[in-house]
Every structure is written in structure tokens, then in C-alpha cells.
Design a protein around this motif. Structure first.
Motif, PDB file in Angstrom:
ATOM      1  N   ALA A 181       0.834  -1.207   0.000  1.00 19.79           N
ATOM      2  CA  ALA A 181       0.000   0.000   0.000  1.00 19.79           C
ATOM      3  C   ALA A 181       0.867   1.254   0.000  1.00 19.79           C
ATOM      4  O   ALA A 181       0.588   2.220  -0.726  1.00 19.79           O
ATOM      5  N   LEU A 182       1.928   1.273   0.797  1.00 22.40           N
ATOM      6  CA  LEU A 182       2.827   2.429   0.816  1.00 22.40           C
ATOM      7  C   LEU A 182       3.533   2.586  -0.526  1.00 22.40           C
ATOM      8  O   LEU A 182       3.707   3.702  -1.020  1.00 22.40           O
ATOM      9  N   HIS A 183       3.942   1.497  -1.131  1.00 24.43           N
ATOM     10  CA  HIS A 183       4.608   1.548  -2.432  1.00 24.43           C
ATOM     11  C   HIS A 183       3.675   2.141  -3.490  1.00 24.43           C
ATOM     12  O   HIS A 183       4.069   3.020  -4.263  1.00 24.43           O
ATOM     13  N   LEU A 184       2.429   1.683  -3.515  1.00 24.65           N
ATOM     14  CA  LEU A 184       1.476   2.192  -4.495  1.00 24.65           C
ATOM     15  C   LEU A 184       1.143   3.656  -4.241  1.00 24.65           C
ATOM     16  O   LEU A 184       0.965   4.440  -5.170  1.00 24.65           O
ATOM     17  N   TYR A 185       1.063   4.048  -2.973  1.00 22.03           N
ATOM     18  CA  TYR A 185       0.715   5.431  -2.645  1.00 22.03           C
ATOM     19  C   TYR A 185       1.840   6.382  -3.036  1.00 22.03           C
ATOM     20  O   TYR A 185       1.614   7.411  -3.668  1.00 22.03           O
ATOM     21  N   PHE A 186       3.063   6.064  -2.658  1.00 23.57           N
ATOM     22  CA  PHE A 186       4.169   6.979  -2.900  1.00 23.57           C
ATOM     23  C   PHE A 186       4.651   6.972  -4.347  1.00 23.57           C
ATOM     24  O   PHE A 186       5.296   7.911  -4.794  1.00 23.57           O
ATOM     25  N   ASN A 187       4.346   5.939  -5.110  1.00 19.13           N
ATOM     26  CA  ASN A 187       4.756   5.906  -6.503  1.00 19.13           C
ATOM     27  C   ASN A 187       3.657   6.382  -7.437  1.00 19.13           C
ATOM     28  O   ASN A 187       3.754   6.209  -8.646  1.00 19.13           O
ATOM     29  N   GLY A 188       2.605   6.954  -6.896  1.00 23.71           N
ATOM     30  CA  GLY A 188       1.582   7.578  -7.715  1.00 23.71           C
ATOM     31  C   GLY A 188       0.670   6.620  -8.435  1.00 23.71           C
ATOM     32  O   GLY A 188       0.053   6.997  -9.430  1.00 23.71           O
ATOM     33  N   VAL A 189       0.531   5.413  -7.997  1.00 25.01           N
ATOM     34  CA  VAL A 189      -0.375   4.464  -8.635  1.00 25.01           C
ATOM     35  C   VAL A 189      -1.704   4.527  -7.888  1.00 25.01           C
ATOM     36  O   VAL A 189      -1.974   3.752  -6.988  1.00 25.01           O
ATOM     37  N   HIS A 190      -2.482   5.513  -8.240  1.00 29.37           N
ATOM     38  CA  HIS A 190      -3.818   5.621  -7.645  1.00 29.37           C
ATOM     39  C   HIS A 190      -4.717   6.335  -8.638  1.00 29.37           C
ATOM     40  O   HIS A 190      -4.261   6.854  -9.662  1.00 29.37           O
ATOM     41  N   ASP A 191      -5.979   6.361  -8.338  1.00 27.76           N
ATOM     42  CA  ASP A 191      -6.944   6.965  -9.246  1.00 27.76           C
ATOM     43  C   ASP A 191      -6.727   8.468  -9.307  1.00 27.76           C
ATOM     44  O   ASP A 191      -6.523   9.128  -8.282  1.00 27.76           O
TER      45      ASP A 191
END
Length: 116
Positions: free
Chosen positions: A78-88
Motif C-alpha cells: 500500500a505504501l509503495h502504491l501510494y508513494f509511486n503515484g499508482v492511484h486513481d
């Protein structure tokens, strides 16, 4: 006859009721403390008295993953996806359309036709 009240009886009923409420609250506190100690005793993991022997060298490298490892992996992902900009990516514009008359706020629909 407003003053024709049996005051000793009134005070006795009031006192008995008050004492009963206090006694039941005390009993409830003891029951909850007992229940809490029973539950906390049942939840505790058994303690290991002797350390376990070292695992043999021939054991496979892939072992079972504990639930703590699963939790850590989920948090890390979750932290990896959040900080690498992989979100809607959602638009930040809000469009408000003005409506002069609508059904939910019209008084006309609430009126009754009483003239028949």
C-alpha cells in the motif's frame, strides 16, 4: 387531600429502590471484571518453557508465511502504491447545475385538492 400521603412508606420505597440500583451496579461491575479476566486469560498464548531445537539444514527454504508477515506485506504494498503515484486520478472540478423547479422541493405536489 394533598397532604394525606404516607411519607414513611414513600421514603422507604425510595431508599429501597436507590439501594437496589447501587447494589446491581456493583454486581454488574464484578461480573464484567470477572468476564474480562476470563477472556484475557483465554486469549493469551501459551508460554514456551524450553527453547525449540534449531531447524535442520535440509529444511526447505520456502516456509509457511505467518499472518504478521502478510500484514507487513500488505502495508508495504500500500505504501509503495501510494508513494509511486499508482492511484486513481479524479477531476477536481465540481459542476453544479441550477434547477428552477424540481419535484422534491415543490410545494405544489404536497397540496391537496379539497374542492371537489
Amino acid at each position: 387531600m394533598i397532604l394525606a400521603i404516607n411519607w414513611p412508606h414513600v421514603w422507604m420505597v425510595t431508599g429501597v429502590g436507590f439501594c437496589m440500583v447501587i447494589a446491581l451496579l456493583v454486581v454488574l461491575i464484578f461480573i464484567l471484571k470477572l468476564l474480562g479476566s476470563v477472556i484475557s486469560g483465554a486469549v493469551k498464548a501459551p508460554k514456551a518453557d524450553a527453547p525449540k531445537a534449531a531447524a535442520p539444514a535440509a529444511a526447505p527454504a520456502a516456509t509457511a508465511i505467518s499472518s504478521a508477515d502478510d500484514d507487513l506485506a500488505a502495508i508495504a504494498m500500500a505504501l509503495h502504491l501510494y508513494f509511486n503515484g499508482v492511484h486513481d486520478v479524479e477531476p477536481t472540478e465540481i459542476h453544479i447545475k441550477r434547477v428552477e423547479r424540481s419535484g422534491w422541493n415543490s410545494k405544489l405536489y404536497g397540496m391537496n385538492n379539497l374542492d371537489r
